[in-house]
Design a protein around this motif. Structure first.
Motif, PDB file in Angstrom:
ATOM      1  N   MET A   1       0.848  -1.182   0.000  1.00 35.13           N
ATOM      2  CA  MET A   1       0.000   0.000   0.000  1.00 35.13           C
ATOM      3  C   MET A   1       0.892   1.243   0.000  1.00 35.13           C
ATOM      4  O   MET A   1       1.816   1.351   0.806  1.00 35.13           O
ATOM      5  CB  MET A   1      -0.886  -0.008   1.243  1.00 35.13           C
ATOM      6  N   GLN A   2       0.600   2.174  -0.900  1.00 33.90           N
ATOM      7  CA  GLN A   2       1.440   3.353  -1.037  1.00 33.90           C
ATOM      8  C   GLN A   2       1.070   4.406  -0.005  1.00 33.90           C
ATOM      9  O   GLN A   2      -0.105   4.615   0.306  1.00 33.90           O
ATOM     10  CB  GLN A   2       1.317   3.918  -2.443  1.00 33.90           C
ATOM     11  N   SER A   3       2.058   5.086   0.496  1.00 32.63           N
ATOM     12  CA  SER A   3       1.865   6.144   1.477  1.00 32.63           C
ATOM     13  C   SER A   3       1.282   7.389   0.814  1.00 32.63           C
ATOM     14  O   SER A   3       1.343   7.548  -0.408  1.00 32.63           O
ATOM     15  CB  SER A   3       3.209   6.485   2.120  1.00 32.63           C
ATOM     16  N   GLN A   4       0.760   8.290   1.652  1.00 28.18           N
ATOM     17  CA  GLN A   4       0.260   9.565   1.126  1.00 28.18           C
ATOM     18  C   GLN A   4       1.391  10.359   0.483  1.00 28.18           C
ATOM     19  O   GLN A   4       1.242  10.907  -0.612  1.00 28.18           O
ATOM     20  CB  GLN A   4      -0.334  10.404   2.266  1.00 28.18           C
ATOM     21  N   THR A   5       2.525  10.404   1.183  1.00 26.34           N
ATOM     22  CA  THR A   5       3.675  11.141   0.668  1.00 26.34           C
ATOM     23  C   THR A   5       4.158  10.520  -0.639  1.00 26.34           C
ATOM     24  O   THR A   5       4.439  11.233  -1.607  1.00 26.34           O
ATOM     25  CB  THR A   5       4.815  11.154   1.708  1.00 26.34           C
TER      26      THR A   5
ATOM     27  N   SER B   1       2.409   8.835  -2.765  1.00 28.04           N
ATOM     28  CA  SER B   1       1.427   9.135  -3.822  1.00 28.04           C
ATOM     29  C   SER B   1       1.626  10.533  -4.386  1.00 28.04           C
ATOM     30  O   SER B   1       1.548  10.743  -5.603  1.00 28.04           O
ATOM     31  CB  SER B   1       0.005   8.996  -3.281  1.00 28.04           C
ATOM     32  N   LEU B   2       1.900  11.491  -3.512  1.00 25.24           N
ATOM     33  CA  LEU B   2       2.125  12.868  -3.961  1.00 25.24           C
ATOM     34  C   LEU B   2       3.400  12.966  -4.803  1.00 25.24           C
ATOM     35  O   LEU B   2       3.409  13.620  -5.857  1.00 25.24           O
ATOM     36  CB  LEU B   2       2.203  13.815  -2.761  1.00 25.24           C
ATOM     37  N   LEU B   3       4.461  12.321  -4.341  1.00 31.33           N
ATOM     38  CA  LEU B   3       5.707  12.318  -5.115  1.00 31.33           C
ATOM     39  C   LEU B   3       5.499  11.636  -6.465  1.00 31.33           C
ATOM     40  O   LEU B   3       5.988  12.118  -7.494  1.00 31.33           O
ATOM     41  CB  LEU B   3       6.821  11.621  -4.326  1.00 31.33           C
ATOM     42  N   HIS B   4       4.767  10.541  -6.460  1.00 31.91           N
ATOM     43  CA  HIS B   4       4.482   9.814  -7.701  1.00 31.91           C
ATOM     44  C   HIS B   4       3.732  10.701  -8.698  1.00 31.91           C
ATOM     45  O   HIS B   4       4.062  10.723  -9.894  1.00 31.91           O
ATOM     46  CB  HIS B   4       3.680   8.546  -7.400  1.00 31.91           C
ATOM     47  N   GLN B   5       2.735  11.440  -8.226  1.00 33.56           N
ATOM     48  CA  GLN B   5       1.984  12.333  -9.114  1.00 33.56           C
ATOM     49  C   GLN B   5       2.913  13.357  -9.765  1.00 33.56           C
ATOM     50  O   GLN B   5       2.820  13.610 -10.974  1.00 33.56           O
ATOM     51  CB  GLN B   5       0.866  13.042  -8.344  1.00 33.56           C
ATOM     52  N   ASP B   6       3.817  13.938  -8.964  1.00 32.13           N
ATOM     53  CA  ASP B   6       4.766  14.894  -9.531  1.00 32.13           C
ATOM     54  C   ASP B   6       5.712  14.219 -10.515  1.00 32.13           C
ATOM     55  O   ASP B   6       6.053  14.801 -11.550  1.00 32.13           O
ATOM     56  CB  ASP B   6       5.581  15.562  -8.419  1.00 32.13           C
ATOM     57  N   HIS B   7       6.134  13.009 -10.190  1.00 34.20           N
ATOM     58  CA  HIS B   7       7.008  12.281 -11.115  1.00 34.20           C
ATOM     59  C   HIS B   7       6.320  12.071 -12.463  1.00 34.20           C
ATOM     60  O   HIS B   7       6.952  12.229 -13.512  1.00 34.20           O
ATOM     61  CB  HIS B   7       7.392  10.918 -10.526  1.00 34.20           C
ATOM     62  N   MET B   8       5.052  11.705 -12.436  1.00 34.92           N
ATOM     63  CA  MET B   8       4.339  11.455 -13.696  1.00 34.92           C
ATOM     64  C   MET B   8       4.210  12.740 -14.508  1.00 34.92           C
ATOM     65  O   MET B   8       4.355  12.728 -15.742  1.00 34.92           O
ATOM     66  CB  MET B   8       2.962  10.842 -13.419  1.00 34.92           C
ATOM     67  N   THR B   9       3.966  13.862 -13.850  1.00 38.34           N
ATOM     68  CA  THR B   9       3.908  15.150 -14.542  1.00 38.34           C
ATOM     69  C   THR B   9       5.254  15.485 -15.165  1.00 38.34           C
ATOM     70  O   THR B   9       5.336  15.928 -16.316  1.00 38.34           O
ATOM     71  CB  THR B   9       3.482  16.259 -13.560  1.00 38.34           C
ATOM     72  N   THR B  10       6.314  15.248 -14.411  1.00 38.52           N
ATOM     73  CA  THR B  10       7.659  15.536 -14.913  1.00 38.52           C
ATOM     74  C   THR B  10       8.016  14.630 -16.077  1.00 38.52           C
ATOM     75  O   THR B  10       8.573  15.091 -17.084  1.00 38.52           O
ATOM     76  CB  THR B  10       8.700  15.408 -13.784  1.00 38.52           C
TER      77      THR B  10
ATOM     78  N   ALA C   1      10.485   2.695   0.170  1.00 34.66           N
ATOM     79  CA  ALA C   1      11.130   2.954   1.452  1.00 34.66           C
ATOM     80  C   ALA C   1      10.259   3.854   2.337  1.00 34.66           C
ATOM     81  O   ALA C   1      10.231   3.675   3.560  1.00 34.66           O
ATOM     82  CB  ALA C   1      12.501   3.585   1.238  1.00 34.66           C
ATOM     83  N   ILE C   2       9.547   4.780   1.749  1.00 34.76           N
ATOM     84  CA  ILE C   2       8.657   5.639   2.534  1.00 34.76           C
ATOM     85  C   ILE C   2       7.628   4.776   3.253  1.00 34.76           C
ATOM     86  O   ILE C   2       7.413   4.923   4.458  1.00 34.76           O
ATOM     87  CB  ILE C   2       7.959   6.698   1.644  1.00 34.76           C
ATOM     88  N   SER C   3       7.006   3.882   2.509  1.00 30.34           N
ATOM     89  CA  SER C   3       5.990   2.999   3.096  1.00 30.34           C
ATOM     90  C   SER C   3       6.576   2.100   4.172  1.00 30.34           C
ATOM     91  O   SER C   3       5.930   1.821   5.179  1.00 30.34           O
ATOM     92  CB  SER C   3       5.336   2.142   2.011  1.00 30.34           C
ATOM     93  N   ALA C   4       7.809   1.654   3.967  1.00 31.50           N
ATOM     94  CA  ALA C   4       8.429   0.737   4.920  1.00 31.50           C
ATOM     95  C   ALA C   4       8.957   1.443   6.170  1.00 31.50           C
ATOM     96  O   ALA C   4       8.929   0.865   7.259  1.00 31.50           O
ATOM     97  CB  ALA C   4       9.568  -0.021   4.240  1.00 31.50           C
ATOM     98  N   LEU C   5       9.419   2.681   6.023  1.00 31.90           N
ATOM     99  CA  LEU C   5      10.102   3.352   7.134  1.00 31.90           C
ATOM    100  C   LEU C   5       9.225   4.281   7.968  1.00 31.90           C
ATOM    101  O   LEU C   5       9.510   4.503   9.138  1.00 31.90           O
ATOM    102  CB  LEU C   5      11.292   4.156   6.606  1.00 31.90           C
TER     103      LEU C   5
ATOM    104  N   ASP D   1       3.904   9.823   7.983  1.00 33.77           N
ATOM    105  CA  ASP D   1       3.514   9.971   6.583  1.00 33.77           C
ATOM    106  C   ASP D   1       2.505  11.105   6.419  1.00 33.77           C
ATOM    107  O   ASP D   1       2.642  11.947   5.535  1.00 33.77           O
ATOM    108  CB  ASP D   1       2.942   8.653   6.055  1.00 33.77           C
ATOM    109  N   ALA D   2       1.508  11.145   7.270  1.00 32.31           N
ATOM    110  CA  ALA D   2       0.478  12.190   7.186  1.00 32.31           C
ATOM    111  C   ALA D   2       1.087  13.576   7.390  1.00 32.31           C
ATOM    112  O   ALA D   2       0.731  14.535   6.686  1.00 32.31           O
ATOM    113  CB  ALA D   2      -0.624  11.927   8.208  1.00 32.31           C
ATOM    114  N   THR D   3       2.014  13.674   8.335  1.00 39.96           N
ATOM    115  CA  THR D   3       2.669  14.964   8.594  1.00 39.96           C
ATOM    116  C   THR D   3       3.477  15.406   7.381  1.00 39.96           C
ATOM    117  O   THR D   3       3.383  16.566   6.951  1.00 39.96           O
ATOM    118  CB  THR D   3       3.583  14.858   9.832  1.00 39.96           C
ATOM    119  N   LEU D   4       4.261  14.496   6.825  1.00 39.38           N
ATOM    120  CA  LEU D   4       5.064  14.836   5.644  1.00 39.38           C
ATOM    121  C   LEU D   4       4.181  15.168   4.438  1.00 39.38           C
ATOM    122  O   LEU D   4       4.486  16.088   3.680  1.00 39.38           O
ATOM    123  CB  LEU D   4       6.027  13.705   5.300  1.00 39.38           C
ATOM    124  N   ALA D   5       3.093  14.448   4.270  1.00 44.01           N
ATOM    125  CA  ALA D   5       2.175  14.722   3.162  1.00 44.01           C
ATOM    126  C   ALA D   5       1.580  16.118   3.300  1.00 44.01           C
ATOM    127  O   ALA D   5       1.460  16.854   2.305  1.00 44.01           O
ATOM    128  CB  ALA D   5       1.078  13.664   3.087  1.00 44.01           C
ATOM    129  N   ALA D   6       1.243  16.511   4.522  1.00 41.66           N
ATOM    130  CA  ALA D   6       0.692  17.857   4.757  1.00 41.66           C
ATOM    131  C   ALA D   6       1.733  18.931   4.434  1.00 41.66           C
ATOM    132  O   ALA D   6       1.418  19.937   3.798  1.00 41.66           O
ATOM    133  CB  ALA D   6       0.210  17.987   6.196  1.00 41.66           C
TER     134      ALA D   6
END
Length: 163
Positions: free
Chosen positions: A1-5, A7-16, A141-145, A151-156
Motif C-alpha cells: 500500500m502506497q503512502s500519502q507522501t 502518492s504525492l511524489l508519484h503524481q509529480d514524477h508522472m507530470t515531470t 522505502a517511505i511505506s516501509a520506514l 507519513d500524514a505529517t510529511l504529506a501535509a
C-alpha cells in the motif's frame, strides 16, 4: 500500500515524465531550430514551469523534510545517492528552463537551439533515470520506514510547500 507522501511524489514524477517526453519529442522532431509560434511558446513556458517546480520545490521537500526522516532511521545510503543526483540535475534543469524562457521570447537561432538540444537531451536522460530510482526505491522505502502519523505529517508539509 502506497503512502500519502509517496502518492504525492508519484503524481509529480508522472507530470515531470510527461513534460520530459514532450521535450524529447520536440528535440527529436527538429534538427534545425524550430520556428517560434504560439504552440511552441506555450510548450516552452510549460516546460520551464514544470522543471523549476521539480528541481526547486520537489527536491527541496525531499532534502529538507523527507531525507532527514530517513537519516533519523539510519537510511543514509539512499539519501546520499539521491542528494548527489539532485546536485547534478539541479543546475542542468535550471539551465534548460532558462533557455526555454529565452526561446519563448526570442525564438531559437542555430547556437541557442544547439545549446537547448544538448542540455535538454542530457536532462531527459538524467532526470528520467533519477525518477525511476525514486519510483522503485524511495517510494517503497517511505511505506516501509514511516508510520502513518509521520507519513500524514510529511504529506501535509508537501501539500503546503510544493503545490
Amino acid at each position: 500500500m502506497q503512502s500519502q507522501t509517496g502518492s504525492l511524489l508519484h503524481q509529480d514524477h508522472m507530470t515531470t515524465i510527461e513534460t520530459l517526453q514532450g521535450l524529447e519529442e520536440l528535440l527529436g522532431r527538429h534538427r534545425q531550430p524550430p520556428a517560434l509560434d504560439d504552440g511552441l511558446r506555450a510548450s516552452l513556458i510549460g516546460l520551464s514551469t514544470t522543471l523549476k517546480a521539480e528541481v526547486e520545490s520537489h527536491f527541496a521537500f525531499e532534502e529538507g523534510h523527507l531525507f532527514p526522516a530517513f537519516v533519523a532511521k539510519g537510511e543514509t545510503g539512499i539519501v546520499m545517492m539521491l542528494t548527489h543526483e539532485h546536485r547534478s540535475i539541479l543546475p542542468l534543469a535550471l539551465r534548460v528552463a532558462e533557455l526555454a524562457v529565452q526561446a519563448a521570447t526570442a525564438g531559437f537561432d542555430e547556437q541557442s537551439w544547439r545549446d537547448f538540444r544538448d542540455s535538454g537531451g542530457e536532462l531527459v536522460e538524467r532526470e528520467i533515470f533519477h525518477i525511476q530510482k525514486e519510483e522503485m526505491g524511495l517510494l517503497a522505502a517511505i511505506s516501509a520506514l514511516l508510520d502513518e502519523g509521520e507519513d500524514a505529517t510529511l504529506a501535509a508539509v508537501y501539500r503546503q510547500t510544493v503545490k
